[in-house]
Design an enzyme around this catalytic site. Structure first.
Site, PDB file in Angstrom:
ATOM      1  N   GLN A   1      -4.566  -5.355   6.165  1.00  0.00           N
ATOM      2  CA  GLN A   1      -5.394  -6.388   5.549  1.00  0.00           C
ATOM      3  C   GLN A   1      -5.193  -7.752   6.209  1.00  0.00           C
ATOM      4  O   GLN A   1      -5.962  -8.675   5.952  1.00  0.00           O
ATOM      5  CB  GLN A   1      -5.064  -6.508   4.053  1.00  0.00           C
ATOM      6  CG  GLN A   1      -5.278  -5.245   3.253  1.00  0.00           C
ATOM      7  CD  GLN A   1      -6.735  -4.829   3.175  1.00  0.00           C
ATOM      8  OE1 GLN A   1      -7.640  -5.667   3.262  1.00  0.00           O
ATOM      9  NE2 GLN A   1      -6.977  -3.537   3.015  1.00  0.00           N
TER      10      GLN A   1
ATOM     11  N   CYS B   1      -4.686   2.465  -3.836  1.00  0.00           N
ATOM     12  CA  CYS B   1      -3.497   2.924  -3.106  1.00  0.00           C
ATOM     13  C   CYS B   1      -2.357   1.910  -3.207  1.00  0.00           C
ATOM     14  O   CYS B   1      -1.470   1.870  -2.349  1.00  0.00           O
ATOM     15  CB  CYS B   1      -3.806   3.220  -1.645  1.00  0.00           C
ATOM     16  SG  CYS B   1      -5.017   4.535  -1.409  1.00  0.00           S
TER      17      CYS B   1
ATOM     18  N   ASP C   1       2.885  -4.238   7.737  1.00  0.00           N
ATOM     19  CA  ASP C   1       1.618  -3.537   7.539  1.00  0.00           C
ATOM     20  C   ASP C   1       0.514  -4.580   7.643  1.00  0.00           C
ATOM     21  O   ASP C   1       0.303  -5.383   6.728  1.00  0.00           O
ATOM     22  CB  ASP C   1       1.604  -2.857   6.167  1.00  0.00           C
ATOM     23  CG  ASP C   1       0.273  -2.203   5.834  1.00  0.00           C
ATOM     24  OD1 ASP C   1      -0.679  -2.320   6.628  1.00  0.00           O
ATOM     25  OD2 ASP C   1       0.173  -1.590   4.751  1.00  0.00           O
TER      26      ASP C   1
ATOM     27  N   HIS D   1       0.861  -1.167   0.000  1.00  0.00           N
ATOM     28  CA  HIS D   1       0.000   0.000   0.000  1.00  0.00           C
ATOM     29  C   HIS D   1       0.904   1.225   0.000  1.00  0.00           C
ATOM     30  O   HIS D   1       2.014   1.201   0.533  1.00  0.00           O
ATOM     31  CB  HIS D   1      -0.864  -0.025   1.265  1.00  0.00           C
ATOM     32  CG  HIS D   1      -1.946   1.001   1.326  1.00  0.00           C
ATOM     33  ND1 HIS D   1      -1.679   2.327   1.596  1.00  0.00           N
ATOM     34  CD2 HIS D   1      -3.299   0.901   1.196  1.00  0.00           C
ATOM     35  CE1 HIS D   1      -2.813   3.003   1.617  1.00  0.00           C
ATOM     36  NE2 HIS D   1      -3.819   2.164   1.384  1.00  0.00           N
TER      37      HIS D   1
ATOM     38  N   LYS E   1     -11.056  -1.170   9.403  1.00  0.00           N
ATOM     39  CA  LYS E   1     -11.180  -2.392   8.613  1.00  0.00           C
ATOM     40  C   LYS E   1     -11.535  -3.579   9.505  1.00  0.00           C
ATOM     41  O   LYS E   1     -11.526  -4.717   9.066  1.00  0.00           O
ATOM     42  CB  LYS E   1      -9.870  -2.667   7.860  1.00  0.00           C
ATOM     43  CG  LYS E   1      -9.433  -1.545   6.917  1.00  0.00           C
ATOM     44  CD  LYS E   1      -8.131  -1.890   6.231  1.00  0.00           C
ATOM     45  CE  LYS E   1      -7.521  -0.698   5.519  1.00  0.00           C
ATOM     46  NZ  LYS E   1      -8.325  -0.208   4.401  1.00  0.00           N
TER      47      LYS E   1
END
Length: 467
Positions: free
Chosen positions: A215, A403, A212, A119, A238
């Protein structure tokens, strides 16, 4: 519990959006809030007060809730404790916090390694560090980008290994791509970072690893101690809680030794300010400058408890708004069930999309090797037009580069259309979305008089049952 059916009707009963006929398949951007969370937010408002400085009963009560929220996040991630948890507005701010906290530690000739799967938020801060910030102090620091296989979407571990050397201070890697769906082998990435030999200020000889998890965490059991990451960032928006709260979970000794990202307010040790000396507060409050998003933090932490209930006992509250301890095996069991349901939906989408003419799906073909999203393009169709056509039929998708500009450029793309699923989506919704795409590809739009969004009446599905 893992062998019991996923009671999708009971899960959906906690949400208001199905009553509006919405088919929400843009969950990789933001998930929908359960009714209990918005009601909890409202119920806390009459007792709202600031934290850590007040003598009122309201302030002390709110401080307890706020600090308990950090404990809940730590237990959900199996972190050693709240001292490892700093709260920010979102994943992006958490990653920036790492960048700024390490800013003064970079030496001339160092490098940062990240990947083209990322991202923008796990690339642009490192670009800025190397191109905008450190050059002003006369330091040359390089960013390096590991490629992925354009056919499979898998991270090229050999290329990553070739980029990591004894001057690599930090390796940054996504836990799951929000475009390709790829789930890099983080254990292998961790091993490469550990073997770099970089001499850190505290005497360690290895590269730090930042993951990261935006997700990753919402659909996967994430044990930070087993993961071995030095920094893990993710967002609650999220994860069912759209209240502007993100998490940075880091090794305690790194937070203890690093400089803060923001200064002032609650991060200062009380009464420890003089003209020639300022002392910072204990962890994690050292990283909580000013008045934090108090109610957002309290309710977002409760989202984790509610998620455990939705995954295992959706008909009753077992963990939500209780003091029941959260054990790692409970989280593992619940998140494995969430992952299995998401995998069923993703497998169904991949199978049905493969039958549509001219449609190209990006990323791994095996649903077990990806997160719960599918990005695609259709020959002769602009992806934004596909998203608009889906919307006309009541299906909320997303078109653009998501993104993830580096990955799109690597594939020679400017955009793609994406469907992304969450624990409240149904197989019928997947089928309906694919049917709409099939009509669009065939040149048939929604017949006049057909409702824009049909009502989907789900039924309990046994995880693992034939699609």
């Amino acid at each position: 519990m893992s062998g019991q059916p996923w009671d999708i009707a009971a899960v959906r009963a906690h949400f208001d959006f199905p009553e509006r006929g919405r088919i929400v398949t843009n969950n990789a951007a933001s998930t929908q809030p359960p009714r209990e969370l918005t009601e909890l937010y409202r119920s806390l408002a009459p007792g709202y007060e600031n934290v850590h400085r007040g003598q009122s009963s309201a302030s002390q009560a709110m401080t307890r809730l706020f600090e308990d929220a950090h404990d809940t996040v730590a237990r959900f991630l199996n972190a050693p404790g709240r001292r490892c948890v700093a709260l920010y507005r979102n994943t992006t701010e958490a990653i920036n916090a790492v960048m700024y906290s390490l800013l003064t530690e970079f030496r001339d000739g160092d490098n940062v390694v990240t990947t083209t799967l990322e991202h923008n938020s796990n690339f642009v801060p490192w670009y800025a560090l190397c191109r905008d910030l450190l050059p002003r102090f006369g330091r040359r620091v390089e960013y390096r980008l590991a490629r992925f296989d354009p056919d499979t979407g898998e991270l090229d571990l050999a290329h990553l290994a070739s980029l990591i050397d004894a001057r690599t201070k930090l390796v940054c890697c996504t836990g799951a791509s929000n475009f390709l769906g790829t789930r890099p082998p983080l254990a292998a990435v961790r091993a490469l970072a550990d073997a770099s030999g970089y001499a850190q200020p505290n005497g360690e000889e290895r590269s730090y690893l930042l993951v990261d998890g935006a997700q990753l965490v919402p659909g996967t059991f994430t044990d930070v101690q087993a993961l071995g990451a030095d920094y893990l960032a993710f967002s609650f928006h999220k994860l069912l809680a759209p209240f502007g709260v993100g998490v940075l979970c880091a090794r305690e000794h790194l937070l203890e030794s690093s400089l803060p990202f923001l200064y002032g307010g609650d991060m200062i040790a009380e009464g420890r300010v003089s003209a020639d000396r300022v002392e910072y507060g204990p962890l994690p409050w050292k990283y909580a400058a000013g008045t934090p998003n108090i109610l957002g933090a309290v309710v977002s932490a409760q989202a984790l408890r509610l998620l455990l209930d939705l995954a295992q006992t959706p008909e009753r509250a077992t963990y939500f708004q209780t003091e029941r301890p959260i054990e790692p095996e409970t989280v593992r069991s619940a998140m494995n069930r969430v992952a299995a349901w998401n995998r069923e939906l993703t497998a169904r989408a991949l199978d049905r999309l493969a039958a549509l003419p001219g449609l190209t799906v990006y990323g791994p073909r095996d649903p077990a090797r990806r997160t719960s999203l599918v990005a695609f393009n259709v020959a002769g169709h602009d992806p934004h037009d596909l998203a608009r056509a889906l919307n006309e039929a009541g299906v909320e998708s997303r078109a653009g580069c998501h993104c993830a500009a580096l990955a799109h450029r690597a594939l020679g793309l400017t955009a793609s259309c994406r469907l992304s699923f969450a624990l409240y989506n149904t197989p019928e919704e997947v089928d309906y979305a694919v049917d709409v795409l099939g009509r669009v590809i065939a040149g048939r739009r929604r017949p006049r008089g057909e409702p824009a969004a049909r009502s989907v009446t789900p039924h309990p599905q046994q995880i693992g049952s034939p699609s």
